[in-house]
Motif scaffolding. Structure first.
Motif, PDB file in Angstrom:
ATOM      1  N   MET A   1      69.839  -4.884  35.669  1.00 38.61           N
ATOM      2  CA  MET A   1      70.881  -4.897  34.667  1.00 38.61           C
ATOM      3  C   MET A   1      70.511  -5.816  33.498  1.00 38.61           C
ATOM      4  SD  MET A   1      74.731  -4.733  34.924  1.00 38.61           S
ATOM      5  CE  MET A   1      75.763  -4.955  33.549  1.00 38.61           C
ATOM      6  N   ALA A   2      69.945  -6.979  33.781  1.00 34.94           N
ATOM      7  CA  ALA A   2      69.588  -7.912  32.713  1.00 34.94           C
ATOM      8  C   ALA A   2      68.576  -7.282  31.764  1.00 34.94           C
ATOM      9  CB  ALA A   2      69.041  -9.205  33.293  1.00 34.94           C
ATOM     10  N   PHE A   3      67.671  -6.486  32.300  1.00 37.63           N
ATOM     11  CA  PHE A   3      66.682  -5.807  31.463  1.00 37.63           C
ATOM     12  C   PHE A   3      67.366  -4.767  30.579  1.00 37.63           C
ATOM     13  CE2 PHE A   3      63.550  -2.368  30.845  1.00 37.63           C
ATOM     14  CZ  PHE A   3      62.622  -3.073  30.108  1.00 37.63           C
ATOM     15  N   GLN A   4      68.326  -4.068  31.137  1.00 37.00           N
ATOM     16  CA  GLN A   4      69.022  -3.017  30.401  1.00 37.00           C
ATOM     17  C   GLN A   4      69.843  -3.553  29.234  1.00 37.00           C
ATOM     18  OE1 GLN A   4      71.087  -1.349  33.732  1.00 37.00           O
ATOM     19  NE2 GLN A   4      69.532   0.227  34.076  1.00 37.00           N
ATOM     20  N   ILE A   5      70.329  -4.778  29.351  1.00 36.81           N
ATOM     21  CA  ILE A   5      71.123  -5.347  28.253  1.00 36.81           C
ATOM     22  C   ILE A   5      70.292  -6.299  27.397  1.00 36.81           C
ATOM     23  CG2 ILE A   5      73.328  -5.069  29.452  1.00 36.81           C
ATOM     24  CD1 ILE A   5      73.241  -8.100  30.032  1.00 36.81           C
ATOM     25  N   ASP A   6      68.972  -6.210  27.519  1.00 40.02           N
ATOM     26  CA  ASP A   6      68.026  -6.997  26.723  1.00 40.02           C
ATOM     27  C   ASP A   6      68.141  -8.505  26.923  1.00 40.02           C
ATOM     28  OD1 ASP A   6      66.741  -4.787  25.602  1.00 40.02           O
ATOM     29  OD2 ASP A   6      68.259  -4.622  24.028  1.00 40.02           O
ATOM     30  N   LEU A   7      68.603  -8.917  28.092  1.00 40.92           N
ATOM     31  CA  LEU A   7      68.634 -10.340  28.406  1.00 40.92           C
ATOM     32  C   LEU A   7      67.228 -10.825  28.747  1.00 40.92           C
ATOM     33  CD1 LEU A   7      70.324 -12.878  28.800  1.00 40.92           C
ATOM     34  CD2 LEU A   7      70.735 -12.151  31.154  1.00 40.92           C
ATOM     35  N   ILE A   8      66.459  -9.945  29.363  1.00 33.44           N
ATOM     36  CA  ILE A   8      65.055 -10.236  29.651  1.00 33.44           C
ATOM     37  C   ILE A   8      64.211  -9.166  28.988  1.00 33.44           C
ATOM     38  CG2 ILE A   8      65.474 -11.501  31.781  1.00 33.44           C
ATOM     39  CD1 ILE A   8      64.748  -8.989  33.330  1.00 33.44           C
ATOM     40  N   TRP A  14      59.504  -9.995  35.864  1.00 32.15           N
ATOM     41  CA  TRP A  14      60.577 -10.441  36.749  1.00 32.15           C
ATOM     42  C   TRP A  14      60.475  -9.792  38.119  1.00 32.15           C
ATOM     43  CZ3 TRP A  14      63.499 -14.500  35.590  1.00 32.15           C
ATOM     44  CH2 TRP A  14      63.481 -14.936  34.269  1.00 32.15           C
ATOM     45  N   MET A  15      60.109  -8.525  38.174  1.00 35.36           N
ATOM     46  CA  MET A  15      59.937  -7.853  39.459  1.00 35.36           C
ATOM     47  C   MET A  15      58.757  -8.449  40.215  1.00 35.36           C
ATOM     48  SD  MET A  15      62.495  -5.947  39.695  1.00 35.36           S
ATOM     49  CE  MET A  15      62.077  -5.106  41.202  1.00 35.36           C
ATOM     50  N   LEU A  18      59.801 -11.781  41.687  1.00 32.91           N
ATOM     51  CA  LEU A  18      60.621 -11.572  42.883  1.00 32.91           C
ATOM     52  C   LEU A  18      59.744 -11.196  44.077  1.00 32.91           C
ATOM     53  CD1 LEU A  18      63.376 -11.348  44.231  1.00 32.91           C
ATOM     54  CD2 LEU A  18      63.481  -8.978  43.414  1.00 32.91           C
ATOM     55  N   SER A  19      58.787 -10.339  43.841  1.00 33.65           N
ATOM     56  CA  SER A  19      57.865  -9.935  44.906  1.00 33.65           C
ATOM     57  C   SER A  19      57.066 -11.125  45.427  1.00 33.65           C
ATOM     58  CB  SER A  19      56.922  -8.853  44.386  1.00 33.65           C
ATOM     59  OG  SER A  19      55.942  -8.543  45.337  1.00 33.65           O
ATOM     60  N   LYS A  20      56.566 -11.936  44.507  1.00 30.25           N
ATOM     61  CA  LYS A  20      55.793 -13.115  44.895  1.00 30.25           C
ATOM     62  C   LYS A  20      56.674 -14.133  45.609  1.00 30.25           C
ATOM     63  CE  LYS A  20      51.807 -11.840  43.259  1.00 30.25           C
ATOM     64  NZ  LYS A  20      51.647 -11.521  41.919  1.00 30.25           N
ATOM     65  N   ARG A  21      57.893 -14.246  45.184  1.00 35.94           N
ATOM     66  CA  ARG A  21      58.829 -15.155  45.853  1.00 35.94           C
ATOM     67  C   ARG A  21      59.013 -14.736  47.308  1.00 35.94           C
ATOM     68  NH1 ARG A  21      62.941 -14.792  48.915  1.00 35.94           N
ATOM     69  NH2 ARG A  21      64.376 -16.490  48.960  1.00 35.94           N
ATOM     70  N   ASN A  22      59.138 -13.449  47.548  1.00 39.77           N
ATOM     71  CA  ASN A  22      59.292 -12.961  48.911  1.00 39.77           C
ATOM     72  C   ASN A  22      58.045 -13.230  49.746  1.00 39.77           C
ATOM     73  OD1 ASN A  22      61.871 -12.073  48.353  1.00 39.77           O
ATOM     74  ND2 ASN A  22      61.224 -10.004  47.859  1.00 39.77           N
ATOM     75  N   ILE A  40      53.029 -18.804  38.158  1.00 43.08           N
ATOM     76  CA  ILE A  40      54.264 -19.448  37.707  1.00 43.08           C
ATOM     77  C   ILE A  40      54.060 -20.077  36.339  1.00 43.08           C
ATOM     78  CG2 ILE A  40      55.844 -21.385  38.128  1.00 43.08           C
ATOM     79  CD1 ILE A  40      55.431 -20.744  41.178  1.00 43.08           C
ATOM     80  N   ARG A  41      52.965 -20.805  36.193  1.00 45.59           N
ATOM     81  CA  ARG A  41      52.703 -21.492  34.925  1.00 45.59           C
ATOM     82  C   ARG A  41      52.423 -20.518  33.783  1.00 45.59           C
ATOM     83  NH1 ARG A  41      48.745 -26.139  37.327  1.00 45.59           N
ATOM     84  NH2 ARG A  41      50.382 -27.539  38.029  1.00 45.59           N
ATOM     85  N   GLN A  42      51.665 -19.477  34.044  1.00 41.86           N
ATOM     86  CA  GLN A  42      51.195 -18.596  32.972  1.00 41.86           C
ATOM     87  C   GLN A  42      52.129 -17.431  32.678  1.00 41.86           C
ATOM     88  OE1 GLN A  42      47.258 -17.454  34.184  1.00 41.86           O
ATOM     89  NE2 GLN A  42      46.424 -19.490  33.882  1.00 41.86           N
ATOM     90  N   GLU A  43      52.874 -16.959  33.677  1.00 41.21           N
ATOM     91  CA  GLU A  43      53.699 -15.772  33.473  1.00 41.21           C
ATOM     92  C   GLU A  43      55.198 -16.041  33.582  1.00 41.21           C
ATOM     93  OE1 GLU A  43      52.344 -12.275  35.688  1.00 41.21           O
ATOM     94  OE2 GLU A  43      50.538 -13.434  36.155  1.00 41.21           O
ATOM     95  N   TYR A  44      55.588 -16.664  34.690  1.00 42.11           N
ATOM     96  CA  TYR A  44      57.015 -16.764  34.969  1.00 42.11           C
ATOM     97  C   TYR A  44      57.719 -17.851  34.166  1.00 42.11           C
ATOM     98  CZ  TYR A  44      54.990 -14.243  38.899  1.00 42.11           C
ATOM     99  OH  TYR A  44      54.263 -13.382  39.669  1.00 42.11           O
TER     100      TYR A  44
END
Length: 58
Positions: A1-8, A14-15, A18-22, A40-44
């Motif tokens: 949803m955040a992507f759809q409303i241009d928040l991110i 972000w996906m 989330l995958s790496k977090r898991n 984390i430093r370079q992308e997230y």
């Protein structure tokens, strides 16, 4: 949803985060941890800063 409303801007980042977090829930592999720290430093972190900046405008 955040992507759809241009928040991110980049939903893939972000996906991936989330995958790496898991992956890290039960990871005890030091090499993987070092790779994740670089991600984390370079992308997230830049993605989080961008989202923070967008939210701060409102």
């Amino acid at each position: 949803m955040a992507f759809q409303i241009d928040l991110i801007g980049d939903g893939h980042v972000w996906m991936d985060a989330l995958s790496k977090r898991n992956l890290t829930t039960h990871t005890y592999d030091e090499a993987l941890v070092k790779t994740l720290i670089m991600s984390i430093r370079q992308e997230y972190l830049p993605a989080l800063k961008t989202m923070y900046d967008e939210l701060s405008k409102e």
